[in-house]
Motif scaffolding. Structure first.
Motif, PDB file in Angstrom:
ATOM      1  N   GLU A 101       0.834  -1.193   0.000  1.00 48.84           N
ATOM      2  CA  GLU A 101       0.000   0.000   0.000  1.00 48.84           C
ATOM      3  C   GLU A 101       0.879   1.258   0.000  1.00 48.84           C
ATOM      4  OE1 GLU A 101      -3.537   1.940  -0.136  1.00 48.84           O
ATOM      5  OE2 GLU A 101      -3.483  -0.210   0.189  1.00 48.84           O
ATOM      6  N   PRO A 102       0.887   2.086  -1.039  1.00 41.68           N
ATOM      7  CA  PRO A 102       1.678   3.332  -1.022  1.00 41.68           C
ATOM      8  C   PRO A 102       0.923   4.427  -0.279  1.00 41.68           C
ATOM      9  CG  PRO A 102       0.605   3.075  -3.146  1.00 41.68           C
ATOM     10  CD  PRO A 102       0.217   1.873  -2.321  1.00 41.68           C
ATOM     11  N   PRO A 103       1.558   5.126   0.679  1.00 40.27           N
ATOM     12  CA  PRO A 103       0.845   6.151   1.448  1.00 40.27           C
ATOM     13  C   PRO A 103       0.267   7.258   0.568  1.00 40.27           C
ATOM     14  CG  PRO A 103       2.961   5.601   2.456  1.00 40.27           C
ATOM     15  CD  PRO A 103       2.920   4.936   1.123  1.00 40.27           C
ATOM     16  N   THR A 104       0.924   7.589  -0.501  1.00 38.43           N
ATOM     17  CA  THR A 104       0.435   8.692  -1.327  1.00 38.43           C
ATOM     18  C   THR A 104      -0.820   8.330  -2.096  1.00 38.43           C
ATOM     19  OG1 THR A 104       1.895   7.983  -3.114  1.00 38.43           O
ATOM     20  CG2 THR A 104       2.743   9.629  -1.585  1.00 38.43           C
ATOM     21  N   MET A 105      -1.148   7.020  -2.224  1.00 40.01           N
ATOM     22  CA  MET A 105      -2.314   6.601  -2.984  1.00 40.01           C
ATOM     23  C   MET A 105      -3.523   6.391  -2.091  1.00 40.01           C
ATOM     24  SD  MET A 105      -1.279   6.425  -6.088  1.00 40.01           S
ATOM     25  CE  MET A 105      -2.636   5.518  -6.799  1.00 40.01           C
ATOM     26  N   GLU A 106      -3.365   6.558  -0.757  1.00 39.29           N
ATOM     27  CA  GLU A 106      -4.438   6.239   0.169  1.00 39.29           C
ATOM     28  C   GLU A 106      -5.684   7.071  -0.127  1.00 39.29           C
ATOM     29  OE1 GLU A 106      -4.483   3.855   2.290  1.00 39.29           O
ATOM     30  OE2 GLU A 106      -6.451   4.304   3.053  1.00 39.29           O
ATOM     31  N   GLY A 107      -6.774   6.372  -0.338  1.00 41.09           N
ATOM     32  CA  GLY A 107      -8.060   7.026  -0.503  1.00 41.09           C
ATOM     33  C   GLY A 107      -8.239   7.777  -1.794  1.00 41.09           C
ATOM     34  N   ALA A 108      -7.374   7.618  -2.790  1.00 42.40           N
ATOM     35  CA  ALA A 108      -7.475   8.407  -4.017  1.00 42.40           C
ATOM     36  C   ALA A 108      -7.633   7.523  -5.222  1.00 42.40           C
ATOM     37  CB  ALA A 108      -6.232   9.281  -4.177  1.00 42.40           C
ATOM     38  N   ALA A 109      -8.212   8.075  -6.290  1.00 44.98           N
ATOM     39  CA  ALA A 109      -8.285   7.343  -7.554  1.00 44.98           C
ATOM     40  C   ALA A 109      -6.906   7.300  -8.173  1.00 44.98           C
ATOM     41  CB  ALA A 109      -9.266   8.034  -8.500  1.00 44.98           C
ATOM     42  N   ILE A 110      -6.660   6.316  -9.022  1.00 41.68           N
ATOM     43  CA  ILE A 110      -5.331   6.208  -9.631  1.00 41.68           C
ATOM     44  C   ILE A 110      -5.401   6.509 -11.131  1.00 41.68           C
ATOM     45  CG2 ILE A 110      -4.521   4.528  -7.946  1.00 41.68           C
ATOM     46  CD1 ILE A 110      -4.940   2.387 -10.082  1.00 41.68           C
ATOM     47  N   THR A 111      -6.412   7.251 -11.542  1.00 37.84           N
ATOM     48  CA  THR A 111      -6.522   7.551 -12.971  1.00 37.84           C
ATOM     49  C   THR A 111      -5.295   8.292 -13.472  1.00 37.84           C
ATOM     50  OG1 THR A 111      -7.745   9.528 -12.340  1.00 37.84           O
ATOM     51  CG2 THR A 111      -9.029   7.606 -12.926  1.00 37.84           C
ATOM     52  N   THR A 112      -4.691   9.110 -12.624  1.00 39.13           N
ATOM     53  CA  THR A 112      -3.501   9.836 -13.044  1.00 39.13           C
ATOM     54  C   THR A 112      -2.264   8.960 -13.011  1.00 39.13           C
ATOM     55  OG1 THR A 112      -3.161  10.594 -10.781  1.00 39.13           O
ATOM     56  CG2 THR A 112      -4.442  12.023 -12.237  1.00 39.13           C
ATOM     57  N   ALA A 113      -2.318   7.837 -12.243  1.00 35.27           N
ATOM     58  CA  ALA A 113      -1.153   6.951 -12.143  1.00 35.27           C
ATOM     59  C   ALA A 113      -1.202   5.820 -13.146  1.00 35.27           C
ATOM     60  CB  ALA A 113      -1.062   6.381 -10.726  1.00 35.27           C
ATOM     61  N   THR A 114      -2.327   5.642 -13.848  1.00 39.36           N
ATOM     62  CA  THR A 114      -2.473   4.543 -14.801  1.00 39.36           C
ATOM     63  C   THR A 114      -1.909   4.960 -16.152  1.00 39.36           C
ATOM     64  OG1 THR A 114      -4.481   3.885 -13.675  1.00 39.36           O
ATOM     65  CG2 THR A 114      -4.116   2.960 -15.832  1.00 39.36           C
ATOM     66  N   SER A 115      -1.102   4.085 -16.734  1.00 42.35           N
ATOM     67  CA  SER A 115      -0.499   4.396 -18.028  1.00 42.35           C
ATOM     68  C   SER A 115      -1.566   4.364 -19.123  1.00 42.35           C
ATOM     69  CB  SER A 115       0.607   3.389 -18.339  1.00 42.35           C
ATOM     70  OG  SER A 115       0.041   2.112 -18.565  1.00 42.35           O
ATOM     71  N   ASP A 116      -1.242   5.026 -20.257  1.00 41.63           N
ATOM     72  CA  ASP A 116      -2.173   5.038 -21.382  1.00 41.63           C
ATOM     73  C   ASP A 116      -2.403   3.628 -21.916  1.00 41.63           C
ATOM     74  OD1 ASP A 116      -2.243   7.754 -21.098  1.00 41.63           O
ATOM     75  OD2 ASP A 116      -0.697   8.137 -22.618  1.00 41.63           O
ATOM     76  N   GLU A 117      -1.356   2.799 -21.928  1.00 38.47           N
ATOM     77  CA  GLU A 117      -1.498   1.428 -22.423  1.00 38.47           C
ATOM     78  C   GLU A 117      -2.444   0.639 -21.528  1.00 38.47           C
ATOM     79  OE1 GLU A 117       1.329  -2.397 -23.613  1.00 38.47           O
ATOM     80  OE2 GLU A 117       2.217  -0.510 -22.895  1.00 38.47           O
ATOM     81  N   THR A 118      -2.281   0.772 -20.208  1.00 34.17           N
ATOM     82  CA  THR A 118      -3.177   0.074 -19.271  1.00 34.17           C
ATOM     83  C   THR A 118      -4.602   0.569 -19.440  1.00 34.17           C
ATOM     84  OG1 THR A 118      -1.361  -0.159 -17.697  1.00 34.17           O
ATOM     85  CG2 THR A 118      -3.579  -0.453 -16.853  1.00 34.17           C
ATOM     86  N   ARG A 119      -4.783   1.885 -19.587  1.00 31.21           N
ATOM     87  CA  ARG A 119      -6.121   2.463 -19.731  1.00 31.21           C
ATOM     88  C   ARG A 119      -6.799   1.910 -20.989  1.00 31.21           C
ATOM     89  NH1 ARG A 119      -7.655   7.374 -17.689  1.00 31.21           N
ATOM     90  NH2 ARG A 119      -5.438   7.875 -17.359  1.00 31.21           N
ATOM     91  N   ALA A 120      -6.023   1.803 -22.068  1.00 32.80           N
ATOM     92  CA  ALA A 120      -6.599   1.312 -23.324  1.00 32.80           C
ATOM     93  C   ALA A 120      -7.036  -0.149 -23.191  1.00 32.80           C
ATOM     94  CB  ALA A 120      -5.591   1.475 -24.458  1.00 32.80           C
ATOM     95  N   LEU A 121      -6.235  -0.955 -22.524  1.00 37.30           N
ATOM     96  CA  LEU A 121      -6.585  -2.372 -22.344  1.00 37.30           C
ATOM     97  C   LEU A 121      -7.835  -2.528 -21.487  1.00 37.30           C
ATOM     98  CD1 LEU A 121      -3.027  -3.888 -21.791  1.00 37.30           C
ATOM     99  CD2 LEU A 121      -4.490  -4.159 -23.805  1.00 37.30           C
ATOM    100  N   ILE A 122      -7.941  -1.708 -20.425  1.00 35.40           N
ATOM    101  CA  ILE A 122      -9.120  -1.804 -19.550  1.00 35.40           C
ATOM    102  C   ILE A 122     -10.371  -1.334 -20.289  1.00 35.40           C
ATOM    103  CG2 ILE A 122     -10.166  -0.864 -17.453  1.00 35.40           C
ATOM    104  CD1 ILE A 122      -7.417  -0.891 -16.163  1.00 35.40           C
ATOM    105  N   GLU A 123     -10.239  -0.231 -21.048  1.00 29.27           N
ATOM    106  CA  GLU A 123     -11.408   0.298 -21.756  1.00 29.27           C
ATOM    107  C   GLU A 123     -11.920  -0.674 -22.802  1.00 29.27           C
ATOM    108  OE1 GLU A 123     -10.023   3.998 -23.210  1.00 29.27           O
ATOM    109  OE2 GLU A 123     -10.367   5.093 -21.323  1.00 29.27           O
ATOM    110  N   THR A 124     -11.014  -1.500 -23.386  1.00 27.15           N
ATOM    111  CA  THR A 124     -11.450  -2.510 -24.374  1.00 27.15           C
ATOM    112  C   THR A 124     -11.803  -3.845 -23.725  1.00 27.15           C
ATOM    113  OG1 THR A 124      -9.127  -3.113 -24.705  1.00 27.15           O
ATOM    114  CG2 THR A 124     -10.070  -1.470 -26.203  1.00 27.15           C
ATOM    115  N   ASP A 125     -11.834  -3.859 -22.387  1.00 29.49           N
ATOM    116  CA  ASP A 125     -12.255  -5.059 -21.645  1.00 29.49           C
ATOM    117  C   ASP A 125     -11.368  -6.260 -21.994  1.00 29.49           C
ATOM    118  OD1 ASP A 125     -13.850  -5.844 -19.586  1.00 29.49           O
ATOM    119  OD2 ASP A 125     -15.420  -6.668 -20.874  1.00 29.49           O
TER     120      ASP A 125
END
Length: 814
Positions: A215-239
């Protein structure tokens, strides 16, 4: 010179080949390490996806059961029996590990009833959440997962899982909501024992962080949309169901080799990755070693070639050196191959479709065979498994392959080349196709011989310990016990095992037992403390208990307890206390007797002395010389008896209970003792030297008794002086720990070593009264004073040279 030039060309060619081989080896090593990291991430993501899918299906089953029951009761609007329904909800909650709460929610989103009585506070109403609207509006909605939310205090992230309740008329009757803290998912990730440096993230389709390990302290309680790479985002969006990723992390700036896998039938994705630096660091070290060896080889070959050009006679030596260098390269290649083949455990790979099994050299070596990898049918296994395990292992493997599991772990016994059987832990990963059919299984064999030997040693130490030992659960139910404890409580193993032994585990409550229970709950340990255990015959055994709580991974906690029978110890202590009281009473009676007797004896002595004086004054003219001498002898004896009684009276006063100890200056009491002896010092011409360090000495004691102590010691030095030289007396001291060590040294006649102990006894004299006067009590008084002050006294002496009396007194801490 043609042959040397040809040799140089050959050497250069060989060097180029060696350099090329080294480069290829380093490249293959990097590729192998990266593929191993990718495979590890892929395997772990598959395990986690299946675990979470299995967990969610279990939650879904429990919520569906509750929803059906609520539907039969008319929905979640107004329960007819809240107490029974709360018990029903809590029973279903405890069937699934990690759930914090299960609640019934009415059609407008209000929580009607909670399994815990007091509902967790949420930042907004359930009725305002999108997933509740989906449950309300979609009649065919199954298990629905919410976006991650925080509790009211933002202490932890929560995941809500809901199931729709349908009324008999088909209308929306509310929902059953289960609350899952994300911390449980983090614990679930940690339980898979990820490789060092590996990171695990659980993400939903909206790129929101649900749980992460570590668990990284800086990520506590926050969304990680800014920490997710474009490649990861594309794979998730295409299911995408599963895909490898090699990317630059936006969290820590490290390149990572990762694997993304979707949780079956859920809008959740696992991202499992390991920082490239984890495998690049050992790769660089290995590459450096290969490079150094290659450079050494090249340098050596060139030097040898130049030597050949200088002297053709050295050609054979250069060839031998080159052959040795080639042998070193081959040996290094073999070692590199061993590193690439894996760890010390034997590994295997079973192609299930072809029914072909490969076992590594280490697998054979573990069983006592030459270390050489081989390929064949699975009979390599079956022919070496112990007959007692064969049916069980076949059944377990068949069940694992037929199920949807991806991992298997079985303990077996494999036959060693020498004929005995080794305990082996077989662990494997099952590779399946999209339909779930098992295609391949790879894994390792771990030799458990040393572990079993260590467990047997621990069990023997447990069983043979002279102290009572047992293992119990939190309620005191005995799980295991040794012979010493059975003897203490007077029960057999069958009678005690599985039963609750009152008192063996401290329970909550007042007194010492309650304090020990608080220690156990807070620190995991208790004791030592003393209590009593009741035997079946009604006798209570006094024992001293100490224990520690140990929790194995995934299992319930056990309390290991040491039980020491102190019945004999208490009996001895009681007898000692009674003996001490008797001695105290006896000493008090003796002191009182000596005190009274001394006073009573002086009265007739004074009368005898008085009448002897009258006889001397009145009848001296009428007596001859012999009669006058008799009267003088009688008077001297009476006076000596009076001094003896006075000394005895002083001796009896030492150590009385009413003595008040105070802070005393050693220099002050020595000066007073010297003043009291001024006449004797002047008559003897004595020289007395007091060391300056004694001016700083402060002790705890009775000033009067300490003056008497030093007056006796200095007076003895004056009395037993050597007639051939004037007395010289030196008083010195030093601080030793918490006490002052003081020495009184003289240059007198000295004492023989055999009398060192005798001189401190009462009425003990080493000389006649004609030689030295005295009663023989002085040194006995000194020892009693020193011992009363908590110190000790002894003598060091050389006959004819002098004596040194050494004593210790407790130092003042003020």
């Amino acid at each position: 010179m043609q042959r040397p030039r040809w040799l140089i060309a050959a050497v250069v060619l060989v060097n180029l080949v060696v350099i090329g081989l080294a480069a290829v080896t380093i490249h293959l090593d990097l590729t192998g390490r990266r593929e191993a990291a990718q495979a590890s991430a892929r395997m772990l993501s598959g395990i986690l996806a299946n675990e979470v899918d299995h967990y969610i299906r279990r939650v879904s089953l429990e919520l569906q059961t509750i929803a059906d029951e609520a539907a039969r009761d008319g929905g979640a609007t107004k329960p007819t029996d809240p107490a029974a329904l709360r018990t029903f909800l809590d029973r279903h909650r405890t069937r699934v590990a990690g759930l914090a709460e299960i609640s019934l929610v009415d059609p407008v989103g209000r929580r009607v009833l909670s399994s815990t009585g007091a509902s967790l506070e949420l930042p907004l109403s359930i009725g305002e959440m999108a997933f509740f609207a989906h449950l309300r509006d979609e009649a065919a909605a199954g298990l629905t997962v919410s976006r991650p939310v925080s509790d009211q205090n933002r202490q932890q992230r929560l995941l809500l899982l809901g199931y729709r309740i349908d009324r008999p008329d088909g209308g929306f009757g509310g929902a059953v909501i289960a609350i899952l803290p994300s911390g449980y998912l983090t614990e679930l990730f940690a339980a898979t024992h990820p490789d060092p440096g590996m990171h695990i993230s659980l993400i939903n389709r909206k790129m929101e962080f649900i749980a992460r390990y570590p668990e990284p302290p800086t990520m506590e309680g926050a969304a990680i949309t800014t920490a997710t790479s474009d490649e990861t985002r594309a794979l998730i969006e295409t299911d995408t169901e599963a895909a490898p990723i090699h990317l630059l992390s936006r969290i820590d700036g490290n390149m990572r080799t990762s694997y993304l896998r979707k949780v079956p039938n859920q809008p959740l994705f696992f991202s499992v990755g390991i920082a490239d630096e984890v495998f690049l660091k050992p790769w660089r070290a290995e590459g450096m070693r290969i490079g150094l060896l290659t450079a050494a080889f090249v340098a050596l070959s060139l030097l040898l070639t130049l030597a050949v050009r200088r002297n053709w006679a050295e050609r054979e030596a250069a060839i031998r050196a080159l052959e040795e260098a080639h042998a070193e390269v081959r040996a290094h290649a073999e070692r590199l191959d061993m590193v690439l083949r894996g760890a010390n455990d034997g590994w295997w790979d079973w192609d299930i479709l072809l029914d072909e099994l490969y076992v590594s050299p280490r697998w054979w070596e573990m069983l006592g065979h030459p270390p050489k990898g081989s390929r064949g049918s699975p009979e390599i296994w079956w022919n070496r498994i112990h007959s007692d395990d064969l049916d069980r292992v076949r059944a377990d493997l068949a069940q694992s392959l037929a199920s949807d599991l991806t991992t298997v772990q079985i303990e077996i016994q494999l036959c060693h080349a020498s004929g005995h059987y080794l305990p082996i832990l077989m662990r494997g990963y099952i590779l399946r196709d999209v339909s779930g059919r098992a295609l391949r299984m790879s894994g390792t064999n771990t030799d458990l011989t040393e572990i079993r030997r260590f467990e047997a040693t621990l069990q023997a130490m447990f069983d043979l310990s002279p102290l009572g030992k047992c293992r119990a659960d939190a309620d005191g139910r005995i799980l295991d016990v040794n012979a010493a404890l059975l003897d203490t409580v007077g029960m057999s193993r069958a009678e005690l095992t599985g039963t609750i032994l009152p008192g063996i585990v401290p329970q909550p409550g007042p007194g010492e037992e309650g304090l020990q229970r608080d220690r156990l709950d807070s620190t995991g340990t208790f004791g030592p403390f003393e209590t009593g255990l009741t035997r079946p015959d009604g006798r209570t055994v006094s024992v001293r208990l100490r224990g520690v709580r140990i929790k194995a991974d995934g299992g319930p906690a056990s309390i290991y307890i040491i039980v020491e029978d102190i019945s004999d110890e208490r009996a001895v202590m009681q007898a000692l206390e009674e003996r001490t009281r008797d001695l105290a009473r006896s000493n008090a009676d003796l002191e009182q007797f000596a005190y009274v007797a001394s006073h009573d004896l002086r009265e007739p002595l004074r009368m005898v002395s008085g009448f002897l004086g009258l006889l001397e004054r009145r009848y001296t003219p009428s007596l001859d010389a012999e009669g006058i001498q008799f009267i003088a002898f009688a008077k001297e004896g009476a006076q000596r008896m009076d001094r003896l009684i006075l000394d005895l009276l002083d001796f009896s006063r030492i150590g009385r209970a009413n003595t008040v100890l105070e802070r005393v200056s050693v220099q002050t009491v020595i000066d007073q003792a010297i003043r009291n002896l001024a006449v004797g010092i002047e008559e003897s011409g004595a020289q007395i030297a007091v060391e300056p360090s004694l001016s700083e000495a402060r002790v705890i004691g009775d000033p009067t008794q300490l003056i008497s102590l030093f007056q006796n010691l200095i007076g003895n030095a004056l009395k037993y002086r050597n007639p051939d030289r004037p007395p010289v007396i030196r008083l010195t001291g030093r601080l030793d720990g918490g006490a002052w060590e003081i020495s009184v040294a003289d240059n007198g006649i000295g004492i023989e070593p055999e009398y060192f102990d005798r001189i401190f006894r009462i009425f003990q004299r080493l000389h006649t009264r004609d030689q030295f006067e005295g009663t023989g009590i002085g040194l006995a008084v000194c020892r009693k004073i020193v011992e009363h002050h908590g110190g000790r006294i002894w003598i060091e002496s050389v006959p004819g040279e002098g004596s040194t009396f050494v004593l210790t007194l407790p130092a003042s801490t003020d």
